[in-house]
Design an enzyme around this catalytic site. Structure first.
Site, PDB file in Angstrom:
ATOM      1  N   CYS A 165      -9.567   3.801   0.050  1.00 34.86           N
ATOM      2  CA  CYS A 165     -11.117   4.430  -0.844  1.00 34.86           C
ATOM      3  C   CYS A 165     -12.887   4.296   0.560  1.00 34.86           C
ATOM      4  O   CYS A 165     -12.593   3.972   1.204  1.00 34.86           O
ATOM      5  CB  CYS A 165     -11.367   2.758  -1.270  1.00 34.86           C
ATOM      6  SG  CYS A 165     -13.009   3.090  -1.493  1.00 34.86           S
ATOM      7  N   CYS A 213     -15.546   1.500  -0.022  1.00 38.12           N
ATOM      8  CA  CYS A 213     -15.233  -0.082   0.706  1.00 38.12           C
ATOM      9  C   CYS A 213     -15.053   0.370   1.967  1.00 38.12           C
ATOM     10  O   CYS A 213     -14.800  -0.875   2.750  1.00 38.12           O
ATOM     11  CB  CYS A 213     -14.753  -0.864  -1.005  1.00 38.12           C
ATOM     12  SG  CYS A 213     -12.963  -0.870  -1.367  1.00 38.12           S
ATOM     13  N   CYS A 259      20.813  -5.513  -4.201  1.00 41.83           N
ATOM     14  CA  CYS A 259      20.978  -5.881  -3.498  1.00 41.83           C
ATOM     15  C   CYS A 259      19.574  -7.482  -3.162  1.00 41.83           C
ATOM     16  O   CYS A 259      19.583  -7.755  -1.961  1.00 41.83           O
ATOM     17  CB  CYS A 259      21.627  -5.528  -2.227  1.00 41.83           C
ATOM     18  SG  CYS A 259      20.617  -3.523  -1.622  1.00 41.83           S
ATOM     19  N   CYS A 295     -15.035  -4.423  -4.452  1.00 43.79           N
ATOM     20  CA  CYS A 295     -15.860  -2.806  -4.261  1.00 43.79           C
ATOM     21  C   CYS A 295     -16.769  -2.174  -4.859  1.00 43.79           C
ATOM     22  O   CYS A 295     -16.270  -2.981  -6.168  1.00 43.79           O
ATOM     23  CB  CYS A 295     -14.335  -1.671  -4.369  1.00 43.79           C
ATOM     24  SG  CYS A 295     -15.064  -0.132  -3.720  1.00 43.79           S
TER      25      CYS A 295
END
Length: 351
Positions: A68, A71, A318, A41
């Site tokens: 974005c 980009c 877990c 970007c």
């Protein structure tokens, strides 16, 4: 097996260099702006501590980041599917819209074609992506200090009555009808990997789950039945305590969790949950190894069942349990979150 990728330091160097070799494999999410980008970007690069790297666009969206505008990371370079491009453009133009298959058809596109195209490119359907965009936008509103109800309305409920209906379905009764009853309180906790909902009384935490966990409504119903209490939005001290501890945890501080937990579950389940808490951060077990740690080597299946019944995510870890072959399996918050938590704790242990 766990996916191996370059370290975050290497990826950050690639971000600074705008290295195109990671195009399509890694994206950077910026905590301070709430957006995610390609590593190439042209925008100003974020600081290292504000950069989080994800291996899929789905992970970026599920963590609450938005794409974005410079980009345009949602679009492939060089080989763009026109159907995908058209719908991504529509989604970018109105990220708060509640899309349906009828809306897709109205654009003159076959919903099944769209579903296949998005599954192939992103691993999720267009409607799933649209829902995540709304959730990400709601998280952004919350970060700006808006009221949680306003944020939920912004996430797609067209009216206050629609929101109250959703709360009624989740908590069982409309809030106005719960006045005067013994109440539990529930509130959202924002994390880098998505919002969590915490439910507590004045003394202990009863539930801490990712908001998208499919079993959450059933857990809430069981809690209401067991406690005889209604649930309303709000906070008791245990929610503030666990939020502070989670903030330290996600910032990389391995301080453990001391918030008092409510005693739910059978004696065996509580024994399994304590065994999970005894696994140090950065270490993993299989279900069989966990059963052996408890001196119950023939109880692997029962241990796995108790593991799945846990309703205090992260605190009762877990996510530190793998299948017999060492692979990721069985995490209600999503396998991508399980992998993220394992890698996060591995880095904490290394430090």
């Amino acid at each position: 097996m766990l996916f191996q990728r370059p370290s975050d330091d290497i990826l950050y160097d690639a971000l600074i260099a705008r290295d195109p070799s990671y195009e399509g494999f890694v994206w950077v999410a910026v905590k301070t702006t709430g957006i995610f980008c390609r590593l190439t970007c042209p925008a100003r690069k974020p600081k290292r501590e504000n950069s989080t790297f994800y291996e899929t666009i789905a992970e970026c969206l599920e963590a609450g980041f938005r794409p974005c505008n410079r980009c345009r990371p949602m679009l492939k370079l060089g080989e763009t599917d026109p159907v995908v491009t058209r719908l991504i453009d529509a989604l970018d133009a109105d990220p708060m819209r509640r899309w349906s298959e009828g809306d897709v058809s109205a654009l003159g596109v076959d919903p099944s074609t769209v579903r296949r195209a998005f599954k192939r490119q992103f691993g999720m359907s267009f409607l799933e992506m649209a829902r995540l965009r709304r959730m990400g936008k709601a998280a952004e509103v919350l970060n700006d200090g808006a009221n949680v109800i306003d944020a939920q309305l912004d996430a797609g409920y067209e009216s206050g009555s629609g929101f109250r209906a959703a709360i009624a379905r989740l908590f069982g009764e409309a809030p106005v009808r719960l006045r005067g009853k013994g109440l539990l309180r529930a509130d959202w906790i924002d994390t880098p990997i998505g919002p969590m909902i915490a439910i507590a009384d004045t003394h202990a935490l009863h539930i801490l789950e990712f908001a998208e966990r499919k079993a959450l409504p059933a857990e809430i119903r069981r809690l209401q039945e067991a406690s005889g209490s209604g649930i309303v939005m709000g906070r008791y001290p245990p929610i503030d305590e666990i939020e502070a501890e989670l903030k330290a945890y996600f910032s990389g501080q391995n301080k453990g969790f001391r918030t008092r937990l409510a005693e739910h579950g059978s004696p065996f389940q509580r024994q399994v949950w304590q065994a999970l808490r005894d696994i140090p951060a950065g270490e993993l077990r299989t279900y069989g190894a966990l059963a052996s740690d408890m001196n119950r080597p023939s109880s692997t299946r029962a241990v796995a069942g108790a593991n799945g019944a846990n309703q205090i995510a992260i605190v009762i870890p877990c996510h530190r349990v793998l299948s017999a072959d060492g692979g990721l399996t069985g995490y209600g918050g999503g396998l991508w979150r399980k992998r993220w938590l394992i890698e996060h704790e591995r880095r904490m242990a290394e430090r």
